[in-house]
Design an enzyme around this catalytic site. Structure first.
Site, PDB file in Angstrom:
ATOM      1  N   ASP A 218     -13.229 -20.933  26.845  1.00 42.73           N
ATOM      2  CA  ASP A 218     -13.798 -19.489  26.527  1.00 42.73           C
ATOM      3  C   ASP A 218     -12.618 -18.477  25.922  1.00 42.73           C
ATOM      4  O   ASP A 218     -11.654 -18.523  26.806  1.00 42.73           O
ATOM      5  CB  ASP A 218     -14.706 -18.631  27.735  1.00 42.73           C
ATOM      6  CG  ASP A 218     -15.248 -17.391  27.355  1.00 42.73           C
ATOM      7  OD1 ASP A 218     -15.993 -17.306  26.132  1.00 42.73           O
ATOM      8  OD2 ASP A 218     -14.711 -16.612  27.938  1.00 42.73           O
TER       9      ASP A 218
ATOM     10  N   GLU B 113     -12.396 -21.479  21.847  1.00 43.84           N
ATOM     11  CA  GLU B 113     -12.952 -20.233  21.306  1.00 43.84           C
ATOM     12  C   GLU B 113     -11.692 -19.119  21.178  1.00 43.84           C
ATOM     13  O   GLU B 113     -10.942 -18.822  22.127  1.00 43.84           O
ATOM     14  CB  GLU B 113     -14.085 -19.578  22.013  1.00 43.84           C
ATOM     15  CG  GLU B 113     -14.608 -18.351  21.297  1.00 43.84           C
ATOM     16  CD  GLU B 113     -15.177 -17.179  22.324  1.00 43.84           C
ATOM     17  OE1 GLU B 113     -16.005 -16.567  22.004  1.00 43.84           O
ATOM     18  OE2 GLU B 113     -14.967 -17.423  23.354  1.00 43.84           O
TER      19      GLU B 113
ATOM     20  N   ASP C  54     -23.272 -16.034  22.172  1.00 39.74           N
ATOM     21  CA  ASP C  54     -22.630 -14.714  21.808  1.00 39.74           C
ATOM     22  C   ASP C  54     -23.355 -14.124  20.585  1.00 39.74           C
ATOM     23  O   ASP C  54     -23.640 -12.752  20.720  1.00 39.74           O
ATOM     24  CB  ASP C  54     -21.198 -15.050  21.594  1.00 39.74           C
ATOM     25  CG  ASP C  54     -20.343 -14.887  22.559  1.00 39.74           C
ATOM     26  OD1 ASP C  54     -20.739 -13.856  23.586  1.00 39.74           O
ATOM     27  OD2 ASP C  54     -18.998 -15.180  22.616  1.00 39.74           O
TER      28      ASP C  54
END
Length: 600
Positions: free
Chosen positions: A260, A296, A394
């Site tokens: 992340d 990400e 998200d």
């Protein structure tokens, strides 16, 4: 089959069973003395000059323990594998041995079709065990991989998981460590790989006691948007996270990790940098396995994903492609605020470029970021480096009301974007329920109390005060309270919707696309080269892209217009077409066609 010999042996932190009982270890450099409280009795620990405290005592799985600091406070093990209660309570010694049922050898990355899910809202029960009963449905939809949102323990029962503070302990509201192992084992039995989302860029705001005894774990001069930044160059800190990555992959047999917000894992003082050191350690420690590591990272970088001379993965397998999502969202909805600002101008060109080359921004100035250049050239990477999506946790949940595209976009336009997503040579990802056209929202939710709950509630509302749609509105009455149990419950997917006429129609649509993908496109992806994508047309509502794959050319043509339109011919065998679409001549409105031309 069991988990193998000494599965916790390389972990520097925490409690590990040994032939003599259990070894307990914690790094607490600001403390003069740390005592181990084990089953109600305190024992002095041995301190080394570098701040490590160590002690081995007779103990069995299930024994309660904690660490007593200089000021008398008792804290949980930061590397606790399981808690006796919440994040403020005592930890439990655990035995990682497990009787695995599936002799799983993994699936190659190029076969991946990913379903992202949140354990707490995936089923009415919200547990690992309940999710097992739905894995057959996931596989039947055409998915080959499940990606779990973070499961590390956080404060309270409800949350997305990105506020974890005990990064080695599965969240107890979802089940025990063995329940999680059972989920992974059952997924493998359905032919599904399982990837875990991990958060190594910050700790949550409640239950993180590391600053009390290891303040050097953090960088006082730098902060992330979610909390204090981390000092990755310090060996104990580095070891905490690298051991954690290996722990999930080895002791739970996850097939990969999603890192992340990798752009906030900054380690300028180390060579190699933390992200490279971690991935090298993983691949050296667990050789011979199909392990898929994705990032990400909104910087649009490529150095972590470069392939070897033979096209082999050396570091990270793929990267989430926010550019493709953002420009597709603009096309679907017409929204233009916040980061969508970068994708309003020339959006068809950006969309086609993202399909053909990976990133839409490859060094061009970003209007949203004040004109700063963003990204690096990406066309040289093979198409399977990019994980594409139209929706994820998200992009749905960061909206005030958590709306899905099924409630925001015209259905015909959304279906065209879905077809392009699932038939492109990039790796597709969908969010739970998307395969059947789920309409329930997925809203941001937490389970904090007191002042922290007030701060989170107010902060959430302030996020939207500058958006045009919220001007002159009472945000307190408009934006859902993230701490309300109702906000959480409304985010559960509706499995009954899947069986409605509309849900069945969407599911048939998804399955038909994925059947084509698996049968026709996947066989040409394993060695698909870089520099293979080519944009033939990117004009208002019309897109034509070709890809040179391994032994075939894939051609996609889409007419998003409400009128018939001429697009470049798509030579080859038609593998998918909406009604009325043809590989020659004018394409009817709202149609897509895919052809494949074998070259060897």
């Amino acid at each position: 089959m069991t988990s193998g010999e000494g599965p916790q042996s390389i972990c520097a932190w925490g409690a590990v069973l040994t032939t003599e009982g259990a070894r307990f270890r914690i790094w607490a450099p600001s403390q003069q003395q740390v005592r181990l409280r084990l089953q109600g009795q305190d024992h002095a620990m041995e301190r080394s000059d570098d701040g490590w405290f160590d002690l081995t005592l007779p103990a069995e799985a299930g024994a309660e323990y904690g660490f007593v600091l200089d000021d008398g406070r008792v804290v949980a093990d930061p590397a606790s594998r399981q808690q006796s209660g919440d994040v403020h309570g005592l930890s439990l010694v655990t035995d990682p041995a497990y009787h695995w049922q599936c002799d799983w050898r993994g699936r190659p990355w190029h076969e991946s079709v990913i379903l992202e899910l949140h354990v707490g809202t995936f089923t009415p029960e919200g547990t690992f065990r309940a999710a097992i009963d739905r894995l057959a449905d996931v596989a039947a939809s055409g998915f080959t991989m499940v990606e779990l949102m973070p499961v590390a323990q956080f404060a309270g029962n409800r949350g997305w998981g990105y506020d974890g503070v005990l990064l080695y302990a599965p969240h107890p509201a979802y089940g025990t460590p063995d329940d999680l192992r059972a989920f992974v084992d059952a997924a493998h039995g359905q032919g599904l790989s399982v990837v875990l989302d991990v958060v190594y860029n910050h700790f949550g705001p409640e239950g993180n006691y590391l600053p009390s005894y290891a303040p050097n774990f953090f960088d006082e001069k730098r902060h992330t948007p979610w909390g204090n930044a981390i000092e990755y160059h310090r060996p104990p800190v580095r070891r905490f996270f690298i051991d954690n990555a290996v722990y999930w992959l080895r002791d739970f047999r996850f097939d990969g990790l999603r890192i992340d917000a990798a752009d906030h894992i900054r380690d300028p003082d180390s060579d190699p940098e933390f992200l490279i050191d971690m991935v090298r350690t993983i691949r050296q420690t667990l050789p011979g396995r199909e392990i898929h590591l994705t990032t990400e990272d909104n910087r649009n970088i490529t150095h972590l994903h470069e392939r070897g001379q033979g096209g082999e993965v050396e570091l990270y397998t793929g990267e989430w492609n926010d550019d493709l999502h953002n420009v597709a969202h603009v096309i679907a909805t017409g929204e233009s605020e916040a980061y969508y600002k970068d994708f309003v101008e020339d959006h068809w060109t950006k969309y086609a470029r993202a399909l053909a080359e990976g990133f839409a921004y490859q060094g061009e100035p970003s209007p949203f970021d004040g004109g700063k250049p963003r990204g690096a050239p990406s066309a040289h990477l093979p198409p399977v480096c990019f994980v594409d999506f139209l929706q994820n946790h998200d992009q749905i949940g960061n909206r005030a009301f958590g709306e899905r595209l099924t409630t925001l976009a015209p259905e015909r336009r959304l279906r065209l974007l879905m077809a392009m997503l699932l038939l492109s040579p990039h790796i597709p990802l969908m969010f739970m329920g998307e395969d059947w056209g789920e309409t329930r929202p997925f809203t941001f939710f937490t389970d904090f109390e007191g002042e922290l709950a007030d701060a989170v509630r107010e902060g959430r509302r302030k996020e939207f005060e500058h958006f045009a749609a919220f001007q002159n509105l009472d945000l307190a009455a408009t934006v859902p309270d993230p701490n309300s149990k109702g906000t959480f419950e409304s985010s559960r997917i509706d499995w009954m919707h899947r069986d409605t006429a509309r849900g069945t129609d969407w599911l048939d649509f998804t399955r038909s696309l994925l059947q084509v993908r698996h049968a026709e496109i996947v066989p040409h992806l394993a060695r698909a080269p870089g520099h293979g994508g080519k944009v033939l047309m990117a004009s208002e509502d019309k897109v034509a892209v070709d890809w040179q794959l391994d032994g075939a050319i894939l051609r996609l043509r889409a007419n998003f217009d409400d009128r018939e339109a001429a697009l470049p011919a798509a030579d080859g065998r038609v593998i998918y077409a909406t009604t009325g679409a043809s590989d020659v001549g004018a394409m009817p409105p709202g149609t897509v066609i895919a052809t494949l031309q074998e070259t060897t």
